[in-house]
Motif scaffolding. Structure first.
Motif, PDB file in Angstrom:
ATOM      1  N   GLN A 166      10.717  50.436  45.327  1.00 29.76           N
ATOM      2  CA  GLN A 166      12.063  50.318  45.873  1.00 29.76           C
ATOM      3  C   GLN A 166      12.072  49.037  46.701  1.00 29.76           C
ATOM      4  OE1 GLN A 166      12.309  53.981  48.067  1.00 29.76           O
ATOM      5  NE2 GLN A 166      12.762  55.205  46.249  1.00 29.76           N
ATOM      6  N   SER A 168      13.978  45.838  48.826  1.00 36.08           N
ATOM      7  CA  SER A 168      15.111  45.357  49.611  1.00 36.08           C
ATOM      8  C   SER A 168      14.665  44.141  50.421  1.00 36.08           C
ATOM      9  CB  SER A 168      15.653  46.467  50.528  1.00 36.08           C
ATOM     10  OG  SER A 168      16.883  46.079  51.105  1.00 36.08           O
ATOM     11  N   GLY A 190      20.838  44.881  52.208  1.00 38.79           N
ATOM     12  CA  GLY A 190      21.875  45.878  52.017  1.00 38.79           C
ATOM     13  C   GLY A 190      21.846  46.567  50.680  1.00 38.79           C
ATOM     14  N   MET A 191      20.856  46.267  49.867  1.00 39.58           N
ATOM     15  CA  MET A 191      20.725  46.903  48.561  1.00 39.58           C
ATOM     16  C   MET A 191      19.279  47.332  48.351  1.00 39.58           C
ATOM     17  SD  MET A 191      23.068  44.638  45.977  1.00 39.58           S
ATOM     18  CE  MET A 191      22.853  45.878  44.705  1.00 39.58           C
ATOM     19  N   THR A 193      16.959  47.779  45.111  1.00 39.09           N
ATOM     20  CA  THR A 193      16.731  47.705  43.670  1.00 39.09           C
ATOM     21  C   THR A 193      15.438  48.449  43.348  1.00 39.09           C
ATOM     22  OG1 THR A 193      15.649  45.558  43.972  1.00 39.09           O
ATOM     23  CG2 THR A 193      17.978  45.537  43.370  1.00 39.09           C
ATOM     24  N   VAL A 278      17.839  49.072  54.757  1.00 36.24           N
ATOM     25  CA  VAL A 278      18.848  48.998  53.686  1.00 36.24           C
ATOM     26  C   VAL A 278      20.235  49.283  54.238  1.00 36.24           C
ATOM     27  CG1 VAL A 278      19.625  50.016  51.517  1.00 36.24           C
ATOM     28  CG2 VAL A 278      17.189  49.605  51.889  1.00 36.24           C
ATOM     29  N   GLN A 279      20.367  50.350  55.012  1.00 37.89           N
ATOM     30  CA  GLN A 279      21.676  50.762  55.506  1.00 37.89           C
ATOM     31  C   GLN A 279      22.256  49.769  56.512  1.00 37.89           C
ATOM     32  OE1 GLN A 279      23.439  53.159  54.268  1.00 37.89           O
ATOM     33  NE2 GLN A 279      21.817  53.918  52.925  1.00 37.89           N
ATOM     34  N   SER A 282      24.248  47.497  54.295  1.00 41.02           N
ATOM     35  CA  SER A 282      24.811  48.036  53.056  1.00 41.02           C
ATOM     36  C   SER A 282      26.331  48.130  53.067  1.00 41.02           C
ATOM     37  CB  SER A 282      24.231  49.422  52.786  1.00 41.02           C
ATOM     38  OG  SER A 282      24.655  50.335  53.788  1.00 41.02           O
ATOM     39  N   HIS A 285      27.720  51.140  51.127  1.00 37.17           N
ATOM     40  CA  HIS A 285      27.363  51.402  49.733  1.00 37.17           C
ATOM     41  C   HIS A 285      26.283  52.484  49.662  1.00 37.17           C
ATOM     42  CE1 HIS A 285      29.784  48.128  48.274  1.00 37.17           C
ATOM     43  NE2 HIS A 285      29.179  47.275  49.058  1.00 37.17           N
ATOM     44  N   MET A 287      23.093  54.064  48.404  1.00 31.50           N
ATOM     45  CA  MET A 287      21.841  53.675  47.760  1.00 31.50           C
ATOM     46  C   MET A 287      20.958  54.893  47.481  1.00 31.50           C
ATOM     47  SD  MET A 287      21.561  50.353  47.261  1.00 31.50           S
ATOM     48  CE  MET A 287      23.239  50.372  46.651  1.00 31.50           C
TER      49      MET A 287
END
Length: 321
Positions: A166, A168, A190-191, A193, A278-279, A282, A285, A287
């Motif tokens: 994972q 980011s 913020g993402m 992948t 991430v948050q 984000s 969004h 995730m």
């Protein structure tokens, strides 16, 4: 032979010799073409298929180009006929349009097939382990949520086990890449992948940043070590028993811009650190499908079941049985 022509030939051979000498220093192993796992093997096969299919067009075109340039060159002794009138030939039109269309269709099939396959666990018989990757300025941080350890610029994995990465970033956009194990995946603030990789056998592999991200980009390299499962478990125990815990203050120091050439290890890290990173960027969004794929799949199945139960005309008593 004229002096100008001799000079041009001399330049050509000098450049050819220099290219031979300089490129010989690249070594015998080209990392992208040296697959050491199922993901890299699939991508390698796709590259070879693409090269073969493209060569079917490119080689004849280059050969015809060379022939036409030579055959119809403008010299006094050339007796090639000159016919400047246009003519239509249906057979030739079908050939030079039909063959590329067929080749593109074949290439598209293999590309779509492998693209979807590479999003899945490459070894369905073995449960994947999860590693969270965070791109910083200019270093890589790896957190192991199941083992509750963290490393910087060093990645250790069990051989023969698929790894669900994972990825980011808490820095400018970057790219996580271990060429011998598979293709790169972007790291974006913020993402989250995701990427599956697996090393078939124990060994050491080079990891890189594949996206320019500023002054220290060239130093964003890390070592990947694949070991048998029992040795990996011993390494985890060693890290947990001999290294300090990562605190929030430690992380704040890590994320400051700067090159870090040494490797660091931590026996623990703040709970939910990757999710927090991430948050933070984000902007709302969701995730969850990447960070908790099993929960997301269960939720999706529950929602689909709920939607079906609400469809008009559905016999709910049969569904309950």
């Amino acid at each position: 032979m004229s002096g100008g022509k001799m000079l041009r030939q001399f330049h050509f051979w000098v450049l050819a010799a220099l290219a031979t000498v300089l490129l010989s220093g690249c070594g015998s192993d080209y990392l992208v073409l040296n697959p050491k796992g199922p993901v890299a093997e699939t991508q390698y096969n796709l590259i070879i298929i693409s090269v073969i299919l493209c060569a079917i067009i490119i080689v004849p075109v280059l050969a015809l180009t060379a022939f036409i340039v030579y055959r119809y060159r403008d010299t006094p002794e050339n007796k090639a006929p000159y016919k400047p009138n246009w003519a239509h030939n249906t057979t030739l039109e079908v050939i030079w349009w039909g063959i590329p269309v067929i080749i593109i269709a074949i290439l598209g099939y293999f590309t779509v097939r492998d693209t979807y396959a590479l999003k899945e666990n490459p070894n369905k018989e073995v449960k994947p382990m999860t590693i969270q990757v965070t791109a910083l300025d200019w270093k890589w941080m790896f957190t192991y949520p199941d083992q509750n350890i963290a490393t910087v610029n060093y990645l250790e994995i069990p051989a023969g086990v698929p790894v669900h990465f994972q990825v980011s970033a808490e820095a400018p956009m970057n790219s996580f890449w271990v060429p011998e194990l598979g293709g790169q995946i972007y790291a974006m603030s913020g993402m989250a992948t995701e990427l599956y990789l697996q090393a078939d056998k124990p060994g050491e592999f080079a990891g890189f940043s594949a996206n320019f991200s500023g002054e220290g980009f060239a130093h964003m390299q890390f070592k990947v070590v694949a070991k048998p499962q029992n040795e990996f478990d011993q390494w985890v125990k060693q890290v947990k028993g001999t290294t300090p815990e990562m605190t929030k203050q430690d992380y704040e120091e890590l994320k400051k811009p700067g090159v870090m050439k040494e490797e660091k290890m931590y026996s623990a890290f703040p709970e939910g650190l990757f999710e927090e990173i991430v948050q933070r960027y984000s902007h709302g969004h969701d995730m969850n499908h990447v960070m908790h794929p099993e929960e997301a799949a269960t939720t999706k199945e529950t929602e689909q079941g709920s939607d079906m139960s609400q469809m008009p005309g559905m016999d709910h008593s049969k569904m309950n049985h």
